[in-house]
Design a protein around this motif. Sequence first.
Motif, PDB file in Angstrom:
ATOM      1  N   MET A 169       9.842  54.495  21.186  1.00  0.00           N
ATOM      2  CA  MET A 169       8.959  54.249  22.304  1.00  0.00           C
ATOM      3  C   MET A 169       9.737  54.141  23.617  1.00  0.00           C
ATOM      4  O   MET A 169       9.251  54.590  24.632  1.00  0.00           O
ATOM      5  N   LYS A 170      10.908  53.531  23.559  1.00  0.00           N
ATOM      6  CA  LYS A 170      11.683  53.383  24.785  1.00  0.00           C
ATOM      7  C   LYS A 170      12.139  54.749  25.294  1.00  0.00           C
ATOM      8  O   LYS A 170      12.162  54.968  26.500  1.00  0.00           O
ATOM      9  N   ALA A 171      12.464  55.647  24.384  1.00  0.00           N
ATOM     10  CA  ALA A 171      12.911  56.974  24.794  1.00  0.00           C
ATOM     11  C   ALA A 171      11.775  57.756  25.444  1.00  0.00           C
ATOM     12  O   ALA A 171      11.990  58.480  26.424  1.00  0.00           O
ATOM     13  N   LEU A 172      10.562  57.615  24.930  1.00  0.00           N
ATOM     14  CA  LEU A 172       9.419  58.295  25.537  1.00  0.00           C
ATOM     15  C   LEU A 172       9.150  57.772  26.939  1.00  0.00           C
ATOM     16  O   LEU A 172       8.878  58.545  27.863  1.00  0.00           O
ATOM     17  N   LEU A 173       9.227  56.461  27.109  1.00  0.00           N
ATOM     18  CA  LEU A 173       9.013  55.880  28.430  1.00  0.00           C
ATOM     19  C   LEU A 173      10.110  56.313  29.396  1.00  0.00           C
ATOM     20  O   LEU A 173       9.833  56.675  30.543  1.00  0.00           O
ATOM     21  N   LEU A 174      11.350  56.297  28.934  1.00  0.00           N
ATOM     22  CA  LEU A 174      12.464  56.732  29.774  1.00  0.00           C
ATOM     23  C   LEU A 174      12.295  58.183  30.196  1.00  0.00           C
ATOM     24  O   LEU A 174      12.464  58.527  31.367  1.00  0.00           O
ATOM     25  N   VAL A 206       8.953  65.015  28.421  1.00  0.00           N
ATOM     26  CA  VAL A 206       9.650  65.056  29.704  1.00  0.00           C
ATOM     27  C   VAL A 206       9.225  66.276  30.520  1.00  0.00           C
ATOM     28  O   VAL A 206       9.091  66.205  31.743  1.00  0.00           O
ATOM     29  N   GLU A 207       8.954  67.391  29.875  1.00  0.00           N
ATOM     30  CA  GLU A 207       8.519  68.578  30.612  1.00  0.00           C
ATOM     31  C   GLU A 207       7.124  68.391  31.200  1.00  0.00           C
ATOM     32  O   GLU A 207       6.854  68.783  32.335  1.00  0.00           O
ATOM     33  N   LEU A 208       6.219  67.789  30.431  1.00  0.00           N
ATOM     34  CA  LEU A 208       4.875  67.530  30.953  1.00  0.00           C
ATOM     35  C   LEU A 208       4.913  66.506  32.086  1.00  0.00           C
ATOM     36  O   LEU A 208       4.177  66.633  33.069  1.00  0.00           O
ATOM     37  N   ALA A 209       5.761  65.507  31.970  1.00  0.00           N
ATOM     38  CA  ALA A 209       5.909  64.533  33.054  1.00  0.00           C
ATOM     39  C   ALA A 209       6.508  65.193  34.289  1.00  0.00           C
ATOM     40  O   ALA A 209       6.133  64.867  35.420  1.00  0.00           O
ATOM     41  N   PHE A 210       7.423  66.136  34.101  1.00  0.00           N
ATOM     42  CA  PHE A 210       8.007  66.859  35.224  1.00  0.00           C
ATOM     43  C   PHE A 210       6.933  67.670  35.949  1.00  0.00           C
ATOM     44  O   PHE A 210       6.874  67.688  37.180  1.00  0.00           O
ATOM     45  N   LEU A 211       6.063  68.324  35.189  1.00  0.00           N
ATOM     46  CA  LEU A 211       4.986  69.091  35.804  1.00  0.00           C
ATOM     47  C   LEU A 211       4.010  68.178  36.545  1.00  0.00           C
ATOM     48  O   LEU A 211       3.524  68.519  37.623  1.00  0.00           O
ATOM     49  N   LEU A 212       3.714  67.028  35.975  1.00  0.00           N
ATOM     50  CA  LEU A 212       2.845  66.071  36.647  1.00  0.00           C
ATOM     51  C   LEU A 212       3.492  65.564  37.930  1.00  0.00           C
ATOM     52  O   LEU A 212       2.828  65.431  38.962  1.00  0.00           O
ATOM     53  N   GLY A 213       4.779  65.310  37.893  1.00  0.00           N
ATOM     54  CA  GLY A 213       5.489  64.896  39.105  1.00  0.00           C
ATOM     55  C   GLY A 213       5.493  65.984  40.166  1.00  0.00           C
ATOM     56  O   GLY A 213       5.379  65.704  41.360  1.00  0.00           O
ATOM     57  N   ALA A 214       5.597  67.245  39.741  1.00  0.00           N
ATOM     58  CA  ALA A 214       5.558  68.348  40.701  1.00  0.00           C
ATOM     59  C   ALA A 214       4.176  68.463  41.334  1.00  0.00           C
ATOM     60  O   ALA A 214       4.049  68.829  42.509  1.00  0.00           O
ATOM     61  N   LEU A 215       3.132  68.152  40.578  1.00  0.00           N
ATOM     62  CA  LEU A 215       1.782  68.186  41.143  1.00  0.00           C
ATOM     63  C   LEU A 215       1.538  67.042  42.114  1.00  0.00           C
ATOM     64  O   LEU A 215       0.651  67.133  42.964  1.00  0.00           O
ATOM     65  N   THR A 241       9.521  59.931  30.323  1.00  0.00           N
ATOM     66  CA  THR A 241       8.365  60.083  31.202  1.00  0.00           C
ATOM     67  C   THR A 241       8.708  59.679  32.631  1.00  0.00           C
ATOM     68  O   THR A 241       8.395  60.404  33.580  1.00  0.00           O
ATOM     69  N   LEU A 242       9.366  58.553  32.789  1.00  0.00           N
ATOM     70  CA  LEU A 242       9.736  58.108  34.135  1.00  0.00           C
ATOM     71  C   LEU A 242      10.758  59.042  34.776  1.00  0.00           C
ATOM     72  O   LEU A 242      10.677  59.335  35.975  1.00  0.00           O
ATOM     73  N   LEU A 243      11.695  59.525  33.995  1.00  0.00           N
ATOM     74  CA  LEU A 243      12.682  60.472  34.513  1.00  0.00           C
ATOM     75  C   LEU A 243      12.025  61.778  34.922  1.00  0.00           C
ATOM     76  O   LEU A 243      12.313  62.336  35.987  1.00  0.00           O
ATOM     77  N   GLY A 244      11.107  62.267  34.099  1.00  0.00           N
ATOM     78  CA  GLY A 244      10.401  63.506  34.424  1.00  0.00           C
ATOM     79  C   GLY A 244       9.536  63.372  35.665  1.00  0.00           C
ATOM     80  O   GLY A 244       9.506  64.266  36.510  1.00  0.00           O
ATOM     81  N   LEU A 245       8.833  62.254  35.782  1.00  0.00           N
ATOM     82  CA  LEU A 245       8.010  62.039  36.976  1.00  0.00           C
ATOM     83  C   LEU A 245       8.863  61.975  38.230  1.00  0.00           C
ATOM     84  O   LEU A 245       8.527  62.572  39.253  1.00  0.00           O
ATOM     85  N   GLY A 246       9.961  61.248  38.149  1.00  0.00           N
ATOM     86  CA  GLY A 246      10.827  61.114  39.321  1.00  0.00           C
ATOM     87  C   GLY A 246      11.467  62.424  39.732  1.00  0.00           C
ATOM     88  O   GLY A 246      11.474  62.788  40.912  1.00  0.00           O
ATOM     89  N   LEU A 247      11.996  63.158  38.774  1.00  0.00           N
ATOM     90  CA  LEU A 247      12.640  64.424  39.118  1.00  0.00           C
ATOM     91  C   LEU A 247      11.623  65.479  39.519  1.00  0.00           C
ATOM     92  O   LEU A 247      11.901  66.329  40.358  1.00  0.00           O
TER      93      LEU A 247
END
Length: 76
Positions: free
Chosen positions: A1-6, A59-68, A8-14
């Motif tokens: 769970m910690k890895a998923l949260l990490l 992480v890829e889906l979070a990255f796309l969400l961050g780009a949006l 997700t936050l990394l993907g959103l930020g980047l």
Amino acid sequence: MKALLLNTLLGLGLGRFGSIWLATVFVPIVAAEVSYGVYVYQLSLGACLRRGVTLLLCVELAFLLGALMRPMRDET
């Protein structure tokens, strides 16, 4: 769970503040997380593949969400 949260936050930020070329950073991070799982939890090959694919997809889906979430050029 910690890895998923990490991831997700990394993907959103980047995704929000970085360029698309920063998405290549995710592969070594996921590889390190999977190797940690092998070393600490003695995961099998199937478990490693499932964990790696799940973390990379997250992480890829979070990255796309961050780009949006980037502001439009006319909004700033």
